[in-house]
Structure formats: structure tokens, C-alpha cells
Design a protein around this motif. Structure first.
Motif, short mmCIF file in Angstrom:
data_model
loop_
_atom_site.label_atom_id
_atom_site.label_comp_id
_atom_site.label_asym_id
_atom_site.label_seq_id
_atom_site.Cartn_x
_atom_site.Cartn_y
_atom_site.Cartn_z
N ARG A 1 50.13 40.44 44.65
CA ARG A 1 49.13 40.52 43.57
C ARG A 1 48.22 41.71 43.82
NH1 ARG A 1 46.78 34.69 43.59
NH2 ARG A 1 45.34 35.80 44.96
N ASP B 1 45.07 42.04 44.15
CA ASP B 1 44.02 41.90 45.17
C ASP B 1 44.58 41.86 46.59
OD1 ASP B 1 45.23 39.49 44.63
OD2 ASP B 1 43.47 38.29 45.12
N ARG B 2 45.91 41.79 46.74
CA ARG B 2 46.50 41.79 48.08
C ARG B 2 47.39 43.01 48.30
NH1 ARG B 2 46.09 36.86 50.60
NH2 ARG B 2 47.73 37.47 52.03
N ARG C 1 50.30 48.82 41.10
CA ARG C 1 50.21 48.35 39.70
C ARG C 1 51.48 48.75 38.94
NH1 ARG C 1 49.03 49.76 34.71
NH2 ARG C 1 48.79 51.98 35.16
#
Lengths: 267, 340
Positions: B136, B138-139, B147
């Protein structure tokens, strides 16, 4: 204007040479033979199983095209030096940068020729198996693959000017195959390494082109016509633009580096 | 050009040689996974094993993981569907059939698992939270590259429930993995149970193909027994006072399978199996689960066929191996012999 014309002439000569020589056809034939074997496999007498074909065919075709590009791109400059054909060329009013661009465009056109042939075969094979084609995703995949070939071509030019042909070919192949591996390994290693290691991984992430970003084949493979809103939609325009910029940055950097090496090279 | 053609020719010769070696004596490759040194040495002396060695088995494992990727519509999760016993697989396939709206009139039952059905996909809440291979945002330390990676590859937020496809497209991989490694038992077992969504007869013949190459593997015998029970259930009521001839015949065949499985199981099951089902020699939970299934089914099918006395005797025999098994304790109890 004359530079553009010169680029066109050089590119055309590279393309014609690639088409006349037999390597591309051998690569295509071997690839087709393997795909033919896949298509002839009987999966319990069941019909309509297309994801396996999609996956293997797209992977084989992608790798085969990359191999053809690696062979062509790494060979272009060393052979010109060896056969001394570069001298009459550069004696004309053709700059070294124009020469490089022409060669690069020619290799990309040859890649497009090879990939185009493959894709015609792919579509025919898929339709004969009764499969659906995700046109949006498929066209985006073709475009991204061509961007990948462009990056690979420029990287091969740098390699072939920095080392001999054999070493450049092997290093180019390693760059192509290890790109995905490095990407996934860095994700795992990042959690395990210390601050210095993390900086190195971060730098590697930006120094090496992440060729996996130009491979949309997995979405093409797992596309479900009945569930196209969920599995999987074409990429947004913003993402395609970002990927284009990403590919162009590496192409410009590699071509610039190749030009610097080429300029320093005594004739 | 010449060297390229020579390389292709050499590769072709190697492949043809490998194919021919499957038919050539001495030392034909017999397939199967070796449990002891002697067996391993015998298998490794085959010409095919000498040429491809561990690559064959490793390739099969890779393909098995591939089936998981296909089940999740291409999304790469950390491996969470570990090797499953034949019984667990049967249940898993039932769930998929049920959630995808493929109901078997005689074989439909409700499950407590947290699944829902949306537009031809099975939404599995049970495994929500399993990490994806691409993390994800945030990780992910890679910023914009991460992205783009999430956009380009099939990816779902790992906190969301998993989306499962119908499993039909997995089947070619089971075909190829068992072709490349005929000793890959899990490939036959899992493939057989996914294949039953198409046809029980196809599934049984696939398991039989595995049995031809691995005649002494108890899990394949259990699998065929389970598939035959399922076929019998479709043919009629298994608990009827008088069984229909077709049902009886299928149950007799299934009983022969599970009895044979139980016999073979006793030969290979190690003595040191712990309470989690793990033992020496690579014995795992899914082996133990199938071992218990062979015992339970032997008892219950004997009873279904009307021989309660033998069923009780079998239960007592198997209790020596599985002393904590409640179904076996119940079946061995003389008071239950004529009441169940």
C-alpha cells in the motif's frame, strides 16, 4: 530539417537491414512454434480457457521482441566501427547526435515491426480460441511495450559504447530480466536493511529504469469481459502520461550519456 | 546467425532428448516425491531427473502459486492458501460453486464463512488483511514509482476483501504442473477438485492419471474416494434404508479407495505426529487431515453399506492411530452400532 531527413534515412536503413536479415524471423518462428505447442495442448477437452494462452503468448512475445531489440541495438554502433562504415557516414554533414537518433529510431521501428507481427498472431490466436480482447488495455499495453523498447534501445547504446558487443548484450539482457526482480527484491529488503541500505535501495529505484512499469500484460491476461468495471479497466490518461514522461526521462538520459561517450570516441 | 541457429538446434535436441528419455529404459522417470533416502536415490537416477533435477519440482511449486494468482484475478498476495487436504479442497470448491451461483441440487449446503457474491466474483472477507506483494502507498518507499506500479499491475487494497474468480482458468496450470512433474500430488489433488466444477467424471479421470503415476500415494486414493462419494450423493440418498444399485456400486468403489488409502497411509505416516498434524519426513497438516479422512470415510462408508459390525471394528483399529478422534470413538462404541 535536413537533420530530420538524415534521421529518417538512417532509421530506414536500420529497419531495412533488420527486416532483410534473418534474426527477427528466427525469433518470431521459434516464438510461434512455442505458442503453437501451447495452443495444441488439450486442457481436459474444455474450451474457452484463454487466460493461460494470453499469459504465455504475451510473455513470450514480449521477451522475444526484447531479445530482438537487444541484438539489434547492441550491434548497431560496434559494427559500424568494425566495418568502418561509420566514416563515410560521418564525413557527410551528419552529426553524431543525428546519427544516434537515426539508429535509435531504426531499432524502435524494427521492434514495432516485430511486435506488430506478434500482436497480429496473438489476436488471431486469441479469437480462434474464442477469447475476448480488452481493446483499451491491449492498445495501452502495446504503447507501453514500445516505450519499454525505446528505453532498452537507448540503454543498449550506452552499454555498447562503454563495453564490447558481447558484454553489452549480456548486460542489456541482465538489465531487462533483472529489472522486475530488483523491483520486488527492493520492496522486501527495504524492511530488513539499515538506513544506509535504504538509501542505496532508494537510489537504485530511481537510477535503474523499472521496466516492469511498461508491462500491462497481467491486466490484459486477467481481464474479464463480464466484469470489465472491476477486472480490469484501462489506465487513466494521467497514468499513461506519467508513464510516458517516465520512459522519456530515461530515454533522454541514456541517449545523452550515449552521445557523450560517442563524442569522446576517436574515429 | 549460424551460432543462433546452432543454439536453437542444441536446445531442440535437448528437449527432444528429454521427451524421449521418458520412454527409454533403463531408468525411466517414475515421478512422485521421495520420502526416504533409498527412494530418493532411485528417482534421482532417472535420466530426466538427472537432466532437470529439482527444477521440475520447483517449477511445479511456482505454477501452484500461479493458480493462487489466477484465483485472485491477477492480484499478487503473500501466499496464504497453503497446501490443503482433499477434504478441505472439496469444501473450498463447494464454497466457490455456491458463492458463484453454481449449485449442486444434491450437494448444496450452507457455509459459515464470510463470503458474498458480487457480479460473478466471490468476495472473500475471510482473508482480508493478507499483504499484497506490491505494498500500500503508506508502506511503499518508492513514492511515485510505487503509485505507478499499483496502477499498472492488478492490485487491490489488502485491507479490502479478496475477489475470487470462478477457478475455471486455473485448470490449464494443473495440467501443465502435473505434466512437468508427475509426482506433484498436490497438483492432482487440487486440480481434481477444481475440475469437478466442470465434471465429476473428468475430475476422477484426472485423479486416476495421478494414480497411474503414483499408485501408492494415499492422498490420491482419498481424493478419488471423496469424488466417488460425491458422485453417489448426486445419484441418490446415501442414508436410504435400501440403497439404489448405482449408489451402492459407487459407495463400494469409494470404500475400496479409502480402505486402500488407509492401508497406504499407515505405511507412510510417521509415529511422531504432533497435535498440529506435523511429523517427521515432511508430514504436514494436509497429510494428517487426509489420513484422518481415510479413516473416517472407511468407517462411515462401511456403515452406509450396512455393515455396522465391521464399521465398529474398523473404528477401533483406527482409534489406535487417532485416539482423540471423536467420530471414531462414537463409531467404536458398541451402544452406537445399531443406533446411528
Amino acid at each position: 530539417m535536413s537533420s530530420l531527413r538524415n534521421i529518417g534515412i538512417i532509421a530506414k536503413s536500420v529497419l531495412l537491414e533488420a527486416v532483410r536479415r534473418k534474426e527477427i524471423y528466427v525469433v518470431i518462428l521459434v516464438c510461434c512454434a512455442l505458442i503453437g505447442v501451447i495452443m495444441s495442448l488439450d486442457f481436459f477437452g474444455l474450451s474457452g480457457l484463454v487466460k493461460f494462452y494470453r499469459e504465455i503468448a504475451l510473455k513470450l512475445m514480449g521477451v522475444s521482441t526484447a531479445l530482438a531489440v537487444l541484438l539489434l541495438a547492441t550491434r548497431q554502433l560496434p559494427r559500424e566501427f568494425e566495418s568502418r562504415t561509420i566514416y563515410p557516414l560521418l564525413a557527410r554533414p551528419v552529426g553524431r547526435f543525428t546519427f544516434l537518433l537515426g539508429k535509435g529510431l531504426g531499432v524502435c521501428l524494427a521492434a514495432a515491426f516485430c511486435f506488430g507481427l506478434f500482436m497480429i498472431l496473438y489476436v488471431v490466436g486469441l479469437l480462434s480460441l474464442g477469447g475476448d480482447l480488452a481493446w483499451g488495455l491491449f492498445v495501452q499495453h502495446l504503447y507501453l511495450q514500445m516505450l519499454q523498447m525505446m528505453v532498452l534501445t537507448s540503454a543498449c547504446f550506452v552499454l555498447s559504447l562503454a563495453m564490447n558487443f558481447d558484454a553489452a548484450l549480456v548486460t542489456g539482457f541482465l538489465l531487462y530480466t533483472a529489472s522486475g526482480l530488483i523491483s520486488s527484491a527492493s520492496l522486501m529488503l527495504y524492511e530488513l536493511t539499515n538506513a544506509v541500505g535504504r538509501v542505496i535501495l532508494w537510489l537504485l529505484n530511481y537510477l535503474l529504469p523499472q521496466l516492469v512499469l511498461f508491462d500491462l500484460s497481467e491486466k490484459v491476461v486477467h481481464y474479464e469481459p463480464g466484469l470489465r468495471e472491476v477486472l480490469w479497466r484501462p489506465l487513466s490518461l494521467g497514468t499513461m502520461l506519467a508513464l510516458t514522461v517516465y520512459g522519456l526521462i530515461y530515454t533522454v538520459v541514456f541517449t545523452g550519456a550515449a552521445y557523450l561517450l560517442f563524442r569522446r570516441r576517436p574515429l | 546467425m549460424k551460432s543462433l541457429l546452432f543454439s536453437i538446434f542444441t536446445l531442440a535436441v535437448l528437449l527432444i532428448n528429454a521427451l524421449l528419455s521418458m520412454r527409454v529404459d533403463p531408468l525411466p522417470y517414475t515421478g512422485g516425491r521421495a520420502r526416504d533416502e533409498e527412494e530418493r536415490a532411485r528417482r534421482n537416477s532417472s535420466s530426466l531427473a538427472a537432466m532437470f533435477g529439482e527444477f521440475r519440482t520447483t517449477l511445479s511449486d511456482v505454477m501452484f502459486i500461479k493458480t493462487e494468482r489466477y484465483l485472485h484475478a491477477g492480484v499478487g498476495y503473500a501466499v496464504h492458501h497453503t497446501a490443503m487436504s482433499a477434504e478441505d479442497l472439496a469444501e473450498e470448491v463447494d464454497e466457490h460453486q455456491s458463492e458463484l451461483g453454481v449449485h449442486d441440487d444434491h450437494d448444496h449446503h450452507h457455509h459459515d464463512h464470510d463470503h458474498e457474491h458480487i457480479e460473478g466474483l466471490e468476495i472473500d472477507h475471510e482473508h482480508a488483511g493478507t499483504a499484497t506483494l506490491i505494498p500500500r502507498a503508506d508502506r511503499d518507499f518508492r513514492g511515485p514509482i510505487g503509485r505507478l506500479h499499483r496502477e499498472v499491475k492488478p492490485w487491490r487494497d489488502p485491507s479490502k476483501p479478496h475477489a475470487h474468480t470462478d477457478g475455471r482458468e486455473l485448470l490449464p496450470w494443473f495440467r501443465v504442473m502435473t505434466m512437468s512433474d508427475p509426482g506433484y500430488i498436490q497438483g492432482y489433488v487440487a486440480g481434481g477438485f477444481w475440475l469437478q466444477t466442470e465434471s465429476l467424471d473428468l475430475a476422477i479421470s484426472f485423479i486416476e492419471e495421478g494414480l497411474e503415476k503414483n499408485p501408492d500415494d494415499f492422498q490420491l486414493h482419498v481424493s478419488r474416494g471423496l469424488l466417488r462419494v460425491r458422485k453417489a450423493r448426486r445419484a441418490g440418498d446415501l442414508n436410504a434404508a435400501v440403497l439404489e444399485p448405482e449408489v451402492r456400486s459407487l459407495l463400494e468403489l469409494a470404500l475400496a479407495d479409502v480402505l486402500r488409502a488407509a492401508e497406504l497411509m499407515q505405511r507412510v505416516r510417521p509415529d511422531d505426529v504432533d497435535e498440529d498434524g506435523f511429523g517427521s519426513g515432511g508430514w504436514g497438516r494436509y497429510h494428517e487431515s487426509d489420513a484422518m479422512a481415510s479413516a473416517h470415510l472407511s468407517v462411515s462408508l462401511t456403515r452406509n453399506l450396512g455393515d455396522h459390525q465391521t464399521a465398529a471394528e474398523l473404528a477401533r483399529t483406527f482409534l489406535e492411530i487417532f485416539p482423540d478422534s471423536v467420530p471414531l470413538q462414537r463409531a467404536a462404541d458398541p451402544e452406537n452400532i445399531h443406533h446411528e
